[in-house]
Scaffold this motif. Structure first.
Motif, short mmCIF file in Angstrom:
data_model
loop_
_atom_site.label_atom_id
_atom_site.label_comp_id
_atom_site.label_asym_id
_atom_site.label_seq_id
_atom_site.Cartn_x
_atom_site.Cartn_y
_atom_site.Cartn_z
N THR A 175 0.83 -1.21 0.00
CA THR A 175 0.00 0.00 0.00
C THR A 175 0.87 1.25 0.00
O THR A 175 0.61 2.21 -0.74
CB THR A 175 -0.95 0.00 1.22
N VAL A 176 1.90 1.26 0.82
CA VAL A 176 2.79 2.42 0.91
C VAL A 176 3.54 2.62 -0.40
O VAL A 176 3.64 3.74 -0.91
CB VAL A 176 3.77 2.28 2.09
N ILE A 177 4.06 1.55 -0.98
CA ILE A 177 4.81 1.66 -2.24
C ILE A 177 3.89 2.11 -3.37
O ILE A 177 4.26 2.97 -4.18
CB ILE A 177 5.51 0.32 -2.58
N SER A 178 2.67 1.59 -3.42
CA SER A 178 1.70 2.03 -4.44
C SER A 178 1.41 3.52 -4.29
O SER A 178 1.40 4.26 -5.29
CB SER A 178 0.39 1.26 -4.30
N ALA A 179 1.18 3.96 -3.07
CA ALA A 179 0.90 5.38 -2.83
C ALA A 179 2.10 6.23 -3.23
O ALA A 179 1.94 7.27 -3.87
CB ALA A 179 0.56 5.60 -1.36
N PHE A 180 3.29 5.77 -2.91
CA PHE A 180 4.51 6.51 -3.28
C PHE A 180 4.62 6.65 -4.80
O PHE A 180 4.86 7.74 -5.32
CB PHE A 180 5.75 5.80 -2.71
N LEU A 181 4.44 5.54 -5.52
CA LEU A 181 4.55 5.60 -6.98
C LEU A 181 3.47 6.48 -7.58
O LEU A 181 3.72 7.21 -8.55
CB LEU A 181 4.49 4.19 -7.57
N ASN A 182 2.28 6.45 -7.02
CA ASN A 182 1.22 7.33 -7.51
C ASN A 182 1.54 8.80 -7.23
O ASN A 182 1.30 9.66 -8.08
CB ASN A 182 -0.13 6.94 -6.93
N TYR A 183 2.09 9.09 -6.06
CA TYR A 183 2.50 10.47 -5.77
C TYR A 183 3.58 10.91 -6.74
O TYR A 183 3.56 12.02 -7.25
CB TYR A 183 3.02 10.60 -4.33
N ARG A 184 4.54 10.02 -7.01
CA ARG A 184 5.61 10.35 -7.95
C ARG A 184 5.06 10.56 -9.36
O ARG A 184 5.58 11.34 -10.13
CB ARG A 184 6.65 9.22 -8.00
N SER A 185 3.99 9.86 -9.69
CA SER A 185 3.44 9.90 -11.04
C SER A 185 2.53 11.08 -11.28
O SER A 185 2.59 11.71 -12.33
CB SER A 185 2.63 8.63 -11.30
N PHE A 186 1.67 11.39 -10.33
CA PHE A 186 0.60 12.34 -10.59
C PHE A 186 0.75 13.66 -9.84
O PHE A 186 -0.04 14.56 -10.02
CB PHE A 186 -0.76 11.71 -10.27
N ARG A 187 1.70 13.76 -8.97
CA ARG A 187 1.94 15.00 -8.24
C ARG A 187 3.42 15.32 -8.33
O ARG A 187 4.24 14.43 -8.34
CB ARG A 187 1.53 14.86 -6.78
N ASN A 188 3.74 16.56 -8.37
CA ASN A 188 5.12 16.98 -8.50
C ASN A 188 5.66 17.34 -7.12
O ASN A 188 5.70 18.49 -6.75
CB ASN A 188 5.17 18.18 -9.45
N ILE A 189 6.06 16.34 -6.37
CA ILE A 189 6.47 16.55 -4.99
C ILE A 189 7.95 16.25 -4.83
O ILE A 189 8.43 15.23 -5.31
CB ILE A 189 5.64 15.66 -4.03
N ASP A 190 8.64 17.14 -4.14
CA ASP A 190 10.04 16.93 -3.82
C ASP A 190 10.11 16.40 -2.39
O ASP A 190 10.04 17.16 -1.44
CB ASP A 190 10.81 18.25 -3.97
N PHE A 191 10.24 15.08 -2.25
CA PHE A 191 10.23 14.47 -0.93
C PHE A 191 11.48 14.82 -0.13
O PHE A 191 11.49 14.68 1.09
CB PHE A 191 10.09 12.95 -1.04
N SER A 192 12.55 15.25 -0.80
CA SER A 192 13.77 15.61 -0.07
C SER A 192 13.55 16.85 0.80
O SER A 192 14.29 17.10 1.73
CB SER A 192 14.93 15.84 -1.04
N LYS A 193 12.53 17.63 0.46
CA LYS A 193 12.25 18.84 1.25
C LYS A 193 11.14 18.62 2.28
O LYS A 193 10.67 19.55 2.90
CB LYS A 193 11.86 19.98 0.31
N THR A 194 10.77 17.35 2.46
CA THR A 194 9.74 17.03 3.44
C THR A 194 10.29 17.28 4.83
O THR A 194 11.40 16.88 5.15
CB THR A 194 9.33 15.55 3.29
N ARG A 195 9.51 17.94 5.65
CA ARG A 195 9.96 18.27 7.01
C ARG A 195 10.11 17.04 7.89
O ARG A 195 11.04 16.92 8.65
CB ARG A 195 8.99 19.27 7.65
N GLU A 196 9.15 16.17 7.82
CA GLU A 196 9.20 14.98 8.66
C GLU A 196 9.90 13.84 7.94
O GLU A 196 10.04 13.86 6.73
CB GLU A 196 7.78 14.55 9.05
N ASN A 197 10.34 12.88 8.70
CA ASN A 197 11.02 11.73 8.11
C ASN A 197 9.96 10.68 7.76
O ASN A 197 9.79 9.70 8.45
CB ASN A 197 12.05 11.17 9.10
N SER A 198 9.25 10.91 6.70
CA SER A 198 8.15 10.02 6.32
C SER A 198 8.66 8.79 5.59
O SER A 198 9.79 8.75 5.12
CB SER A 198 7.16 10.77 5.42
N GLU A 199 7.78 7.78 5.48
CA GLU A 199 8.14 6.58 4.71
C GLU A 199 8.38 6.94 3.25
O GLU A 199 9.18 6.33 2.57
CB GLU A 199 7.09 5.48 4.86
N PHE A 200 7.69 7.98 2.75
CA PHE A 200 7.91 8.41 1.36
C PHE A 200 9.32 8.95 1.17
O PHE A 200 9.93 8.76 0.14
CB PHE A 200 6.89 9.47 0.96
#
Length: 167
Positions: free
Chosen positions: A73-98
Motif C-alpha cells: 500500500t505504501v509503495i503504491s501510494a509513493f509511486l502514484n504520488y511520484r506519477s501524478f503530483r510533483n512533490i520533492d520528498f527531499s524537502k519534506t519536514r518529517e522523516n516520512s516513509e515516502f
C-alpha cells in the motif's frame, strides 16, 4: 518433521512470471489503476518487470520505517504520488516513509536482470530507479497522446515541469 508444499503460486502479467502472490496482486493493481485513470491499455513487459522489482526491493524500506504499514500500500501510494503530483520528498519536514522510499528511488538499480534490461533501454551502465521510472512515464504519456483522449491526465508531472512542491 515432514513438510510438503502442495500448491505453488504461478501467474503472468504482461509476459512477466510471478511466483509471489502478494507481488502479483500489487503490480497488477497498480497497472490496472493507471490503465483506468489514463484510459489506455498498458501491455508493457519492461514496466511490469520494473514494478515487480520495486515492490519486492522497496518493501524493506517501508518495514525499516514502521512495521505496522502494509508495504504494498505504501509503495503504491509513493509511486502514484511520484506519477501524478510533483512533490520533492527531499524537502519534506518529517522523516516520512515516502522520504525513505524517495532516497532509495535515487539509488542505482540493484537487481541484475533489471539492470540488464535498463542498459538495453538507455545504453547506460548505471541507472537509478527514478531515471528508469521516468522513461516508463514518458512511454505512458506517448500512449495516452496516441489514444487521443479528450480528458487525459498527465502522467508524471515531474517530466512535464521543473517546478517542485514540498509537502
Amino acid at each position: 518433521m515432514k513438510c510438503r508444499e502442495k500448491k505453488r503460486f504461478l501467474a503472468f502479467a504482461n509476459d512477466v512470471e510471478f511466483l509471489d502472490q502478494e507481488n502479483y496482486i500489487s503490480v497488477v493493481a497498480m497497472i490496472e489503476g493507471w490503465e483506468e485513470m489514463l484510459e489506455i491499455e498498458i501491455n508493457d513487459t519492461d514496466l511490469t518487470r520494473f514494478l515487480t522489482v520495486v515492490f519486492s526491493e522497496f518493501e524493506k524500506e517501508v518495514y525499516d520505517f514502521n512495521f505496522k504499514y502494509d508495504a504494498s500500500t505504501v509503495i503504491s501510494a509513493f509511486l502514484n504520488y511520484r506519477s501524478f503530483r510533483n512533490i520533492d520528498f527531499s524537502k519534506t519536514r518529517e522523516n516520512s516513509e515516502f522520504k525513505k522510499l524517495n532516497d532509495k528511488f535515487a539509488t542505482e538499480i540493484e537487481d541484475e536482470h533489471l539492470k540488464y534490461e535498463a542498459k538495453k533501454l538507455t545504453k547506460k551502465d548505471n541507472i537509478t530507479y527514478e531515471e528508469l521510472f521516468e522513461i516508463f512515464a514518458e512511454r505512458l504519456i506517448k500512449r495516452t497522446e496516441k489514444a487521443n483522449k479528450k480528458q487525459r491526465r498527465i502522467f508524471c508531472n515531474l517530466i512535464t515541469t521543473n517546478e517542485k512542491t514540498a509537502i
